[in-house]
Design an enzyme around this catalytic site. Structure first.
Site, short mmCIF file in Angstrom:
data_model
loop_
_atom_site.label_atom_id
_atom_site.label_comp_id
_atom_site.label_asym_id
_atom_site.label_seq_id
_atom_site.Cartn_x
_atom_site.Cartn_y
_atom_site.Cartn_z
CE LYS A 1 -2.27 -3.87 -13.52
NZ LYS A 1 -3.69 -3.80 -13.82
CD GLN B 1 -6.77 -4.98 -12.20
OE1 GLN B 1 -5.75 -4.33 -12.10
NE2 GLN B 1 -6.98 -5.78 -13.23
CG ASP C 1 -5.53 0.89 -17.43
OD1 ASP C 1 -4.49 0.24 -17.67
OD2 ASP C 1 -6.39 0.52 -16.61
#
Ligand code: NAP
Length: 282
Positions: A54, A98, A121
């Site tokens: 990422k 994460q 997200d």
């Protein structure tokens, strides 16, 4: 019949190039460069790889990237304090923690703490609510990528029967909502579904998000269907999806491979969400 392979890797590369062009234009115009903060708690090896990917993807398109690698013993209070800081940091437009965090961290409380307008997200209950009520918001990355993959075939979604196998909050449910928004007739299957094969056979569009290698076999696929395989099953022989790719390719009209299908689209959608969050902020 031999299916056309949907090349998610190529499509993701094209999207990343387009995002880079937009970020370059913003920078040249003296605008606010989109910034993504990724928070990793602990040393889970797979998570470390995801976070590194990422970070690289973010830098490659010219975005501002911050990565916070916190020790596994970081307390919930310390993590929430960092999120509070990032929530008000004007250089940061997207925040991602994460998953999975260590066991002592309440993941849903952490997601709730993220400013919904920086929730790239798309997991915050406000963004899930926006999605379900048809309001603009940040949509989770893998489901958003799935819709791009389906649309890339040119097959119209409106009026089609779409079968989604899996009902997780991060993949199955948002995929079904997005397909509903596109006016598909959606059938959502899960572990208690009876006659899975009969259900899947109805699908003009099939999205598999289960996490079981080859659970979707060729005899379940309607001839000519669009098949999107989100599954990622690591075995000693490599990475496999949920669909028996070789055999299903003989029946489907379009199919994604694993690897190289849904996976690469997820990071491209993360960059797109960060760009959207920055644009909305401005
Ligand atoms: P998950 O939370 O474990 O959900 C799996 C879903 O599959 C559940 O809804 C479960 O039903 C259903 N299921 C299990 N056994 C079934 C069966 N025999 N028949 C029908 N449905 C069944 O998994 P997830 O997070 O959604 O991920 C699914 C897969 O996608 C995994 O392989 C994951 O690695 C992959 N994935 C890929 C990406 C990507 O970027 N490509 C991103 C995220 C996930 P119940 O709800 O009844 O338990």
């Amino acid at each position: 019949m031999s299916a056309q392979i949907i090349d998610g890797k190529a499509m993701a590369a094209q999207l990343r190039a387009q995002i880079k062009t937009r970020v370059d234009a913003i920078r040249e115009a003296g605008g606010c460069v989109p910034g993504l903060a990724v928070v990793l708690v602990g040393e889970d090896p797979a998570s470390q790889i995801y976070v590194r990917n990422k970070e690289r993807a973010c830098k490659a398109v010219g975005m501002h990237s911050e990565v916070y690698r916190l020790p596994a013993q970081t307390s919930q209070v310390e993590l929430l304090a960092l999120i509070d800081r990032l929530n008000v940091d004007p250089a940061i437009h997207g925040i991602l923690v994460q998953s999975p965090p260590p066991k002592h961290i309440d993941e849903s409380a952490v997601i709730r703490a993220i400013n919904p307008d920086k929730d790239v997200d798309g997991f915050h209950v406000i963004n899930v609510g926006r999605l379900c009520t048809g309001q603009p918001g940040l949509v989770s990355c893998t489901p958003k990528g799935v819709i791009h993959l389906i649309k890339s075939t040119g097959v119209e979604i409106c009026g089609k029967v779409a079968v989604v196998i899996g009902r997780s909050n991060i993949v199955g449910k948002p995929v079904a909502q997005l397909l509903l928004q596109e006016n598909a007739t959606v059938i959502q299957c899960h572990s208690r579904t009876k006659n899975l094969a009969d259900m899947v056979r109805l699908g003009d569009i099939v999205v598999a998000a289960v996490g079981k290698k080859n659970i979707i076999t060729a005899d379940m696929i309607k001839p000519g269907a669009v098949v999107i395989d989100v599954g990622m099953n690591r075995t000693e022989d490599g990475l496999f999806g949920d669909v028996d790719f070789e055999a299903a390719s003989e029946v489907a009209g379009y199919i994604t491979p694993v690897p190289g299908g849904a996976g690469p689209m997820t990071i491209a959608m993360l960059l797109q969400n960060t760009l959207e969050a920055a644009a909305r902020h401005v």
